[in-house]
Scaffold this active site. Structure first.
Site, PDB file in Angstrom:
ATOM      1  N   SER A  95       0.814  -1.211   0.000  1.00  0.00           N
ATOM      2  CA  SER A  95       0.000   0.000   0.000  1.00  0.00           C
ATOM      3  C   SER A  95       0.848   1.261   0.000  1.00  0.00           C
ATOM      4  O   SER A  95       0.503   2.244  -0.678  1.00  0.00           O
ATOM      5  CB  SER A  95      -0.931  -0.002   1.210  1.00  0.00           C
ATOM      6  OG  SER A  95      -0.192  -0.026   2.431  1.00  0.00           O
ATOM      7  N   GLU A 125      11.090  -8.762  -4.075  1.00  0.00           N
ATOM      8  CA  GLU A 125      11.535  -7.513  -3.462  1.00  0.00           C
ATOM      9  C   GLU A 125      12.989  -7.599  -3.025  1.00  0.00           C
ATOM     10  O   GLU A 125      13.764  -6.660  -3.217  1.00  0.00           O
ATOM     11  CB  GLU A 125      10.639  -7.176  -2.264  1.00  0.00           C
ATOM     12  CG  GLU A 125       9.246  -6.710  -2.657  1.00  0.00           C
ATOM     13  CD  GLU A 125       8.327  -6.546  -1.471  1.00  0.00           C
ATOM     14  OE1 GLU A 125       7.355  -5.778  -1.594  1.00  0.00           O
ATOM     15  OE2 GLU A 125       8.566  -7.186  -0.425  1.00  0.00           O
ATOM     16  N   GLY A 172       7.308  -8.423   3.505  1.00  0.00           N
ATOM     17  CA  GLY A 172       6.612  -9.598   2.998  1.00  0.00           C
ATOM     18  C   GLY A 172       5.141  -9.627   3.324  1.00  0.00           C
ATOM     19  O   GLY A 172       4.463 -10.601   3.004  1.00  0.00           O
ATOM     20  N   GLY A 173       4.647  -8.546   3.954  1.00  0.00           N
ATOM     21  CA  GLY A 173       3.217  -8.494   4.220  1.00  0.00           C
ATOM     22  C   GLY A 173       2.380  -8.547   2.958  1.00  0.00           C
ATOM     23  O   GLY A 173       1.246  -9.013   2.981  1.00  0.00           O
ATOM     24  N   ASP A 190       7.281  -3.562   6.640  1.00  0.00           N
ATOM     25  CA  ASP A 190       6.329  -3.852   7.703  1.00  0.00           C
ATOM     26  C   ASP A 190       6.877  -3.419   9.062  1.00  0.00           C
ATOM     27  O   ASP A 190       6.113  -3.045   9.949  1.00  0.00           O
ATOM     28  CB  ASP A 190       5.999  -5.341   7.710  1.00  0.00           C
ATOM     29  CG  ASP A 190       5.400  -5.792   6.397  1.00  0.00           C
ATOM     30  OD1 ASP A 190       4.419  -5.173   5.949  1.00  0.00           O
ATOM     31  OD2 ASP A 190       5.922  -6.751   5.800  1.00  0.00           O
TER      32      ASP A 190
END
Length: 262
Positions: free
Chosen positions: A35, A111, A103-104, A92
């Site tokens: 996000s 990544e 890794g959320g 995170d």
């Protein structure tokens, strides 16, 4: 600045807006997933459209690639780009040494590959992501589907000997089915509560058969741009050893940041 943002979205937006100021024409830029990273992609697209910024984006997930194309960013693969000038991504959690849990968004493998193929990694985050010690947020591991229950059992046994507070491991689900990553792998989340030695944990976990990669990013991040709900940002540069605060001076100016000093 977009109108009527919640404090958390405002924090993400101003962090993203500040971070994309590091991007210059001609750069090959790794584009993170999540996000907060989505705000960054939109801010970069705005610079492409309004300033004529010429960049090539290397997305870390299919959804980031779709968003980048939508906002006008040229994208290519890491194999074609080979080496990147910069990667901008979210996190995170991050600690005072700029070690991260990521890794959320279930994209930790791509990544980490993209980030380590870059001259510099910048992380954008809201202030709530800063912690004294990593581990409150579950640590994701990407594992292959074959024998995942055996892998999970080995993980739980291994965690007993490590400096962590919890050993629970859960398979991440998407409804009634296991969530699949872009590489068609599973995610196992480790509920460790506290990670006493992140470097050791990262090394040990990657030795377990079936584990593809873990979500600990150690000595990879160079700069963290922290956004606050009131529109301020704090930039921490671990290589320069500086912490610089900025404030929003106008919601309508092109460059909305003014240096407030260390």
């Amino acid at each position: 600045m977009p109108a009527e943002l919640s404090p958390i979205d405002k924090a993400k937006f101003v962090a993203a807006k500040r971070a994309v100021e590091y991007v210059q024409s001609g750069m090959k830029v790794g584009l993170g997933t999540g996000s907060t990273a989505a705000w960054m992609v939109r801010c970069l697209g705005e610079r492409v459209r309004e300033e004529g910024l010429r960049i090539t984006g290397i997305p870390t997930s299919r959804r980031t690639a779709d968003l980048a194309r939508h906002v006008g960013i040229t994208v290519t693969s890491l194999d074609d780009a080979k080496w990147l000038d910069l990667t901008i991504d979210g996190a995170d959690e991050f600690d005072t040494n700029l070690n991260l849990i990521k890794g959320g968004g279930a994209a930790l493998l791509q990544e980490k590959i993209v980030a380590t193929a870059s001259d510099q990694m910048i992380v954008i985050a809201d202030a709530a992501k800063e912690v004294a010690q990593l581990g409150f947020y579950p640590l994701p591991l990407e594992v292959i589907p074959f024998g995942w229950q055996t892998t999970k059992a080995l993980l739980e046994e291994t965690l007993i000997s490590l400096d962590v507070m919890g050993t629970d491991c859960t398979l991440r689900m998407n409804g009634e089915r296991p969530l699949l990553t872009d590489e068609s792998n599973y995610i196992i989340d480790l509920h460790l509560k506290r990670i006493g030695n992140p470097r050791q944990v990262a090394l040990v976990l990657n030795q377990i058969p079936g584990v593809v990669e873990n979500g600990l990013f150690i000595d990879i991040c160079d700069i963290v741009v922290v956004g606050h709900g009131d529109g301020r940002v704090t930039v921490r540069d671990i290589n320069a050893g500086t912490v610089t605060d900025y404030r929003v001076i106008s919601a309508t100016t092109d460059n909305i940041f003014a240096d407030m000093g260390d």
